[in-house]
Design an enzyme around this catalytic site. Structure first.
Site, mmCIF file in Angstrom:
data_model
loop_
_atom_site.group_PDB
_atom_site.id
_atom_site.type_symbol
_atom_site.label_atom_id
_atom_site.label_comp_id
_atom_site.label_asym_id
_atom_site.label_seq_id
_atom_site.Cartn_x
_atom_site.Cartn_y
_atom_site.Cartn_z
ATOM 1 C CG LEU A 65 -32.041 12.301 -23.290
ATOM 2 C CD1 LEU A 65 -31.279 11.775 -24.494
ATOM 3 C CD2 LEU A 65 -32.737 11.164 -22.548
ATOM 4 N N PRO A 66 -30.434 13.826 -19.365
ATOM 5 C CG PRO A 66 -30.453 12.262 -17.626
ATOM 6 C CD PRO A 66 -30.767 12.422 -19.086
ATOM 7 C CB THR A 94 -28.117 21.810 -19.926
ATOM 8 O OG1 THR A 94 -29.277 22.638 -19.945
ATOM 9 C CG2 THR A 94 -26.878 22.678 -19.708
ATOM 10 C CE LYS A 169 -29.182 25.911 -19.063
ATOM 11 N NZ LYS A 169 -30.376 26.307 -18.373
ATOM 12 C CE LYS A 244 -26.075 18.910 -17.087
ATOM 13 N NZ LYS A 244 -27.333 18.573 -17.727
HETATM 14 P P1 NAD Z 1 -34.598 14.495 -15.208
HETATM 15 O O1 NAD Z 1 -33.525 13.644 -14.625
HETATM 16 O O2 NAD Z 1 -35.826 14.778 -14.407
HETATM 17 O O3 NAD Z 1 -35.087 13.845 -16.599
HETATM 18 C C1 NAD Z 1 -34.260 13.155 -17.487
HETATM 19 C C2 NAD Z 1 -35.049 11.965 -18.006
HETATM 20 O O4 NAD Z 1 -34.283 11.297 -19.006
HETATM 21 C C3 NAD Z 1 -35.367 10.931 -16.924
HETATM 22 O O5 NAD Z 1 -36.765 10.716 -16.837
HETATM 23 C C4 NAD Z 1 -34.620 9.679 -17.388
HETATM 24 O O6 NAD Z 1 -35.292 8.466 -17.077
HETATM 25 C C5 NAD Z 1 -34.559 9.922 -18.887
HETATM 26 N N1 NAD Z 1 -33.512 9.159 -19.555
HETATM 27 C C6 NAD Z 1 -32.205 9.017 -19.226
HETATM 28 N N2 NAD Z 1 -31.571 8.227 -20.122
HETATM 29 C C7 NAD Z 1 -32.504 7.888 -21.041
HETATM 30 C C8 NAD Z 1 -32.470 7.075 -22.219
HETATM 31 N N3 NAD Z 1 -31.352 6.476 -22.604
HETATM 32 N N4 NAD Z 1 -33.607 6.926 -22.926
HETATM 33 C C9 NAD Z 1 -34.753 7.513 -22.535
HETATM 34 N N5 NAD Z 1 -34.855 8.284 -21.414
HETATM 35 C C10 NAD Z 1 -33.738 8.458 -20.695
HETATM 36 O O7 NAD Z 1 -33.891 15.842 -15.651
HETATM 37 P P2 NAD Z 1 -34.596 17.245 -16.002
HETATM 38 O O8 NAD Z 1 -34.651 18.099 -14.799
HETATM 39 O O9 NAD Z 1 -35.825 16.977 -16.792
HETATM 40 O O10 NAD Z 1 -33.461 17.890 -16.935
HETATM 41 C C11 NAD Z 1 -33.283 17.468 -18.274
HETATM 42 C C12 NAD Z 1 -32.248 18.367 -18.935
HETATM 43 O O11 NAD Z 1 -32.710 19.719 -18.880
HETATM 44 C C13 NAD Z 1 -30.878 18.352 -18.240
HETATM 45 O O12 NAD Z 1 -29.884 18.389 -19.215
HETATM 46 C C14 NAD Z 1 -30.903 19.618 -17.387
HETATM 47 O O13 NAD Z 1 -29.603 20.132 -17.154
HETATM 48 C C15 NAD Z 1 -31.730 20.551 -18.264
HETATM 49 N N6 NAD Z 1 -32.432 21.623 -17.534
HETATM 50 C C16 NAD Z 1 -33.127 21.363 -16.391
HETATM 51 C C17 NAD Z 1 -33.790 22.400 -15.722
HETATM 52 C C18 NAD Z 1 -34.570 22.134 -14.457
HETATM 53 O O14 NAD Z 1 -34.941 23.108 -13.779
HETATM 54 N N7 NAD Z 1 -34.864 20.886 -14.095
HETATM 55 C C19 NAD Z 1 -33.763 23.701 -16.249
HETATM 56 C C20 NAD Z 1 -33.077 23.947 -17.436
HETATM 57 C C21 NAD Z 1 -32.421 22.887 -18.074
#
Ligand code: NAD
Length: 297
Positions: A65-66, A94, A169, A244
């Site tokens: 999740l975000p 994260t 992390k 972030k």
């Molecule tokens: P993203 O915004 O693409 O995905 C998050 C998903 O969570 C979305 O599809 C959203 O609809 C869903 N969501 C939000 N609230 C929800 C709820 N209550 N119930 C169900 N679904 C819900 O983000 P991401 O890029 O996939 O990143 C996710 C996590 O991974 C974050 O914490 C980010 O910091 C971490 N991260 C991302 C990357 C990257 O390169 N994108 C790399 C390492 C870590």
């Protein structure tokens, strides 16, 4: 075959859930986004009508999740009241160390095993199943956590007890954010001094300036073909994402009383970059800012 509930099917979670299905596991998937659910369904997951429904007979629950507030809410409202107490709960988002520890306490009060397991590697590694996981959990729970993460992982580290995965992390990403700025400053200075930045890359990569930001992710186009600098700074790790993580590091440092002056300066510079319209571009676009160019795409 393991019954997995996967909640959060965004840029990262989508590929991760698909890899669980590819490994032969039964994946009940949920996301608030209809488009994300459809994609997961096409990748072999079974879409659920709610997070509560997804976790109802899960052996393993994985969340991606975000941010901290989403994780706290989904655990309190959907997972803890509805999952079987035997389920292993793993949060790969994260988030701040405090939220991770708070969720761990709430989970333990209801008899659950919980792990914080944030990742390094980005969307390419999420799709390829080659993420690095940094896990915070009880020592006895680690073998089960490692086995559950295996279809999505290149490597799984146990960093320590609850919250240690998140601590690893944000400390790692603070190194990355700061080192990238140092590399960009040096490349911009080399250019101003009439030194070919590509020659500087070659020399410093084999001298004491060597670091991942320079040798594996060079912000100057050319020397490292796979780096986002060769694709107009698109893809990779966005400036907004780096910001972030640096904010999380600064909040943690303030709470812990740690001096992190370069982390604070880096946060300010990435905030400036995002403010100039480059939030969606790879964080190595910092080079353009330090060369006095407009960094927005
Ligand atoms: P993203 O915004 O693409 O995905 C998050 C998903 O969570 C979305 O599809 C959203 O609809 C869903 N969501 C939000 N609230 C929800 C709820 N209550 N119930 C169900 N679904 C819900 O983000 P991401 O890029 O996939 O990143 C996710 C996590 O991974 C974050 O914490 C980010 O910091 C971490 N991260 C991302 C990357 C990257 O390169 N994108 C790399 C390492 C870590």
């Amino acid at each position: 075959m393991t019954r997995i509930a996967f909640i959060g099917l965004g840029n990262m979670g989508g590929g991760m859930a698909a890899n669980q299905a590819k490994a032969g596991n039964a994946v009940a998937a949920f996301d608030l986004s209809e488009a994300a659910l459809e994609k997961a369904s096409a990748a072999g997951c079974a879409p659920a009508g709610s997070a509560a429904e997804a976790v109802r007979d899960a052996e393993v629950v994985i969340t991606m999740l975000p941010a901290g507030q989403h994780v706290r809410a989904v655990y309190a409202e959907d997972i803890l009241p509805n999952a079987p107490a035997s389920a292993l709960l793993i949060d790969c988002s994260t988030i701040d160390v405090e939220s991770a520890r708070a969720v761990a306490v709430q989970a333990a009060e209801r008899g659950f095993r919980f792990a914080d397991a944030p990742v390094s590697g980005g969307t390419a590694a999420a799709d390829a199943g080659t993420l690095a996981f940094m896990v915070g959990c009880g020592e006895a729970d680690f073998p089960a956590v490692e086995a559950a993460l295996a279809p999505m992982a290149r490597v799984v580290f146990r960093a320590g007890d609850h919250g240690a995965g998140q601590a690893a992390k944000i400390c790692n990403n603070m190194v990355l954010g700061v080192s990238m700025i140092g590399v960009c400053e040096a490349l911009a200075l080399a250019e101003k001094l009439g030194l070919d930045p590509v020659k500087f890359h070659e020399i410093s990569s084999q001298s004491s300036g060597q670091c991942w930001s320079l040798t594996s992710y060079c912000p100057w186009p050319g020397p490292v073909p796979a780096a986002p600098s060769n694709r107009g700074y698109e893809g990779g790790c966005s400036t907004a994402m780096m910001l972030k993580d640096l904010k999380l590091a600064q909040e943690a440092a303030a709470r812990a009383g740690a001096a992190t002056p370069l982390g604070a300066a880096a946060e300010g510079l990435y905030a400036m970059l995002a403010g100039l319209g480059a939030g969606g571009r790879d964080f190595s676009v910092m080079l353009e800012l330090l060369r006095g160019k407009a960094p927005a795409g």
